[in-house]
Design an enzyme around this catalytic site. Structure first.
Site, PDB file in Angstrom:
ATOM      1  CB  ILE A 598     -14.637  79.454 -19.107  1.00 44.28           C
ATOM      2  CG1 ILE A 598     -15.558  80.684 -19.174  1.00 44.28           C
ATOM      3  CG2 ILE A 598     -15.448  78.164 -18.895  1.00 44.28           C
ATOM      4  CD1 ILE A 598     -16.250  81.060 -17.878  1.00 44.28           C
ATOM      5  CD  GLN A 607     -21.410  75.717 -10.970  1.00 49.51           C
ATOM      6  OE1 GLN A 607     -22.470  75.278 -10.557  1.00 49.51           O
ATOM      7  NE2 GLN A 607     -20.612  76.418 -10.210  1.00 49.51           N
ATOM      8  N   GLY A 671     -15.543  83.499 -11.555  1.00 47.87           N
ATOM      9  CA  GLY A 671     -16.513  82.666 -10.824  1.00 47.87           C
ATOM     10  C   GLY A 671     -17.862  82.662 -11.520  1.00 47.87           C
ATOM     11  CD  GLU A 674     -23.176  82.672  -5.423  1.00 47.76           C
ATOM     12  OE1 GLU A 674     -24.345  82.762  -5.048  1.00 47.76           O
ATOM     13  OE2 GLU A 674     -22.302  82.052  -4.781  1.00 47.76           O
TER      14      GLU A 674
HETATM   15 MO1  MOS Z   1     -23.482  80.725  -2.268  1.00 54.07          MO
HETATM   16  S1  MOS Z   1     -25.400  81.366  -1.915  1.00 54.07           S
HETATM   17  O1  MOS Z   1     -22.596  81.952  -1.466  1.00 54.07           O
HETATM   18  O2  MOS Z   1     -23.271  79.221  -1.618  1.00 54.07           O
END
Ligand code: MOS
Length: 707
Positions: A598, A607, A671, A674
């Site tokens: 992180i 996020q 990451g 998402e």
């Molecule tokens: Mo993300 S939906 O790949 O910006």
């Protein structure tokens, strides 16, 4: 610096661009003060399919301030449409969806342009439009790019199993609506064009513009230093960008085109409606033997986009027999596109609701059921996971949330008018690193060294500037205030777009490698040996240089290919459902994520909070409604497209599982863009079931569905 303790990386440092933003000094696309600029406004179709039989622009042309009205009749012919999404750039009279761009008015002021669009008279020869998905669903067929997958023999295993469920889950069309609508300024200089454009990846936009106008990519410059959110909608180039450049070419002056909030609903993509049939079977002891995830969705007639709803069902649980299928129906709507965790967010609603239903069927605790069915090998490809925090996240989350207070039986927890329920869901999102180059420019005055790290990255408000600066500070041994970061410009070294959660891993590894390269070269230049890692100040002094520059082209190492690399999470929700009105309030969310290193505790937490809030919106309120008579969206403002506001959100607790995963990439970054939304809607839906005993399988869970 590949492993172990870090001093700057990981710290919850406030955004280094924060002051610029709160003082209004950060320029977003159309904020750039461009001399002599004029304004454009779009004319959009009011039918969903057909041909423009007549378009009369004389009234608009005579309107005060109007400089040009461009339609398919007089628009310059484009060289191509490569890398461009959504069709419709005034090349022909054909109309394929309601809201398609059919004209552009350019005027001295925004108001003049906007007013004149109303004077454009359009008549259509209408043809039959497919806008009612539910009515036409049976016509959906396998996509041209199939991603169906299977292993074992699902049908035999499912049919012979002692325990099984078979349910269908539905999610509506949703819209991204980033705070900053899509917007651009185009300025030509001979056959070179510069676009100040809201973009998740300037490289992709450069390619699309070059292709459209038949230019060499180096003659197209995209500038996008600050982006006010994107969520996937700015991950591709939509016609508005090309139309801005076209208008500027036609009028010979710089042109500004900013979409309105209403424009956003049919100009720049959406999340498609998905109907997902889930079948899960277990043996007598609750071990999953078969899983099928079959998605039916729609695309547009202008192109094919199918989000990968079944991706999670293929890899999350250790089922020997599995079947993942997709069917898609072309419709007369704007092309669907990536939206935060495209496939995983909607797919996890179906999968994790179904897992909850299966656990209920087995009278088993849903956490216990999940733990029984996960493994450290990805069943979809047989590769080991580089690391997997599902168990740790479920256990830590259960403890933070107080899961032990949950009653397995629904409707067993009541407080006055309110039925209280607890829900859980697990989730995942692939961890990737995309090829990215970066350069570092070092300047020394005495024993003061400053660094400028430069790459064509994007910061959607996520914290890219800050984590790149932290990475460079850590590698160079400099205080963070000695590091500047330049991003969002195609004149900088080429970088991945900020999408698919690749940004942090791609950018930080490239920045780190560029800085390490500078250190290595300077050490060689100095001719000295060091026992402890020297700082960049010592190295520049020893090498007797005041200026130095180094560059690296970073990409994922070959080791990662041997593994399945994913971030994993667990989401918990407590809901209070009003027994008389059916109103659902989410009192608490707990989100626990294992996403490798992180980079910044503060921006990472933000996020995950953002993902959680959106997941609550997805669960309870967000829905874009198409009028089946016209094919337009009746929900096209925030008054009727409901996103959660502060009062709709309760407590959100965020935690990360510490992970040192250097298989995924050198810095161990997976990451988090998402994964934060994945599982949230299912956790809420599962909590609603636990509260009420009512299973809602079509989002959003509005009060009418609970009464
Ligand atoms: Mo993300 S939906 O790949 O910006």
């Amino acid at each position: 610096m590949a492993s172990g303790e870090t001093k700057v990386i990981g710290q919850g440092i406030s955004r280094i661009d924060g002051l610029l933003k709160v003082t209004g000094a950060a320029n977003y696309s159309v904020d750039f003060p461009i001399k002599n600029a004029v304004y454009a406004f779009l004319v959009k179709s009011t039918v969903a399919a057909g041909t423009i039989s007549d378009i009369d622009t004389t009234g608009a042309e005579k309107s005060p301030g109007v400089i040009a009205v461009i339609t398919y009749k007089n628009a310059p012919k484009l060289a191509g449409q490569g890398n461009l999404k959504g069709g419709a750039i005034l090349q022909e009279p054909k109309v394929e969806f309601y809201g398609q761009h059919i004209g552009i008015v350019v005027a001295e002021t925004y108001e003049q342009a906007r007013y004149a669009t109303r004077l454009v008279k359009v008549s259509y020869s209408k043809s039959d439009a497919v806008v009612d998905f539910d009515k036409n669903m049976a016509k959906a067929a396998t996509p041209t790019r199939s991603r169906d997958a299977s292993r074992g023999d699902f049908d035999t295993a499912f049919n012979s199993a002692p325990h099984k469920i078979d349910f269908t889950y539905e999610t509506p069309i949703e819209h991204h609506n980033p705070m900053e609508p899509h917007a651009a300024i185009a300025e030509w200089d001979g056959d070179k064009v510069t676009l100040y454009n809201a973009s998740q990846g300037v490289g992709g936009t450069q390619g699309a513009v070059a292709n459209a106008f038949g230019l060499k990519p180096e003659n197209v410059r995209i500038i996008s230093p600050h982006v006010g959110g994107g969520f996937g909608s700015k991950g591709s180039t939509w016609p508005n960008v090309i139309l801005t450049a076209m208008a500027a070419k036609v009028v010979g002056r710089p042109v500004k085109l900013a979409l309105t909030r209403q424009n956003m609903f049919n100009s720049v993509g959406l999340r498609q409606r998905d109907v997902q049939r889930m079948r899960i079977a277990t043996d007598a002891g609750g071990k999953i033997t078969a899983i099928a995830h079959e998605t039916t969705t729609h695309t547009a007639t202008t192109g094919e986009f199918v989000e990968g709803c079944g991706g999670l069902a293929n890899m999350m649980y250790d089922a020997p027999n599995a079947k993942i299928t997709y069917k898609v129906l072309p419709m007369n709507v704007i092309l669907p596109t990536f939206m935060r965790a495209p496939g995983e967010s909607t797919g996890s609603f179906a999968l994790e609701s179904a897992i909850d239903e299966m656990a209920h069927e087995l009278k088993m605790d849903p956490i216990e059921f999940r733990l029984k069915n996960i493994s450290m090998t990805d069943p979809s490809n047989g590769k080991p996971f580089s690391s997997r925090a599902t168990e740790a996240a479920l256990k830590k989350g259960a403890e933070m949330f107080g899961w032990n207070k949950r009653k397995q039986e629904p409707r067993a927890n009541r407080n006055g008018d309110y039925l209280i329920g607890y829900g859980v869901a697990a989730g995942s999102y692939p961890a990737r690193q995309a090829g990215t180059s970066a350069q570092v420019k070092l300047t020394r005055t005495g024993n003061d060294v400053t660094a400028s790290v430069e790459l064509a990255a994007a910061d959607l408000g996520t914290g890219t500037y800050t984590i790149v600066a932290q990475t460079a500070a850590e590698t160079l041994g400099l205080p963070i205030n000695k590091v500047g970061v330049k991003i969002g410009d195609t004149t900088l070294p080429r970088a991945a777009g900020s999408g698919g959660s690749v940004g942090a891993a791609s950018y930080c590894n490239a920045a780190s490698e560029a800085c390490a390269q500078a250190m290595t070269e300077l050490q060689a230049k100095s001719g000295r040996q060091y026992f402890a890692t020297p700082s960049i100040v010592e190295l520049m002094q020893a090498a007797n240089v005041t200026e130095y520059q180094a560059r690296a082209d970073a990409k994922q190492g070959p080791e990662a290919q041997k593994y399945s690399c994913h971030a994993f999470n667990a989401n918990f929700a407590e809901v209070w459902v009003n027994a008389s009105t059916g109103m659902v309030r989410v009192a608490r969310n707990v989100a626990v994520t294992g996403a490798g290193k992180i980079m910044n505790a503060k921006t990472a937490r933000s996020q995950i909070i953002g993902g959680t809030v959106w997941g609550v919106g997805m669960a309870l309120t967000e829905e874009s409604v198409l009028d089946p008579r016209w094919g337009n969206f009746v929900t096209r403002t925030f008054a009727d497209y409901h996103i959660p506001a502060n009062l709709d959100i309760g407590e959100i607790d965020v935690a990360f599982i510490p992970e040192e995963d250097h298989i995924v990439n050198k810095l161990g970054i997976k990451g988090i863009g998402e994964v934060g939304i994945v599982g949230v809607a299912a956790a809420v839906a599962n909590a609603v079931f636990n509260a009420t005993g009512k299973r809602v399988r079509d989002l959003p869970i509005t009060p009418d569905k609970l009464l």
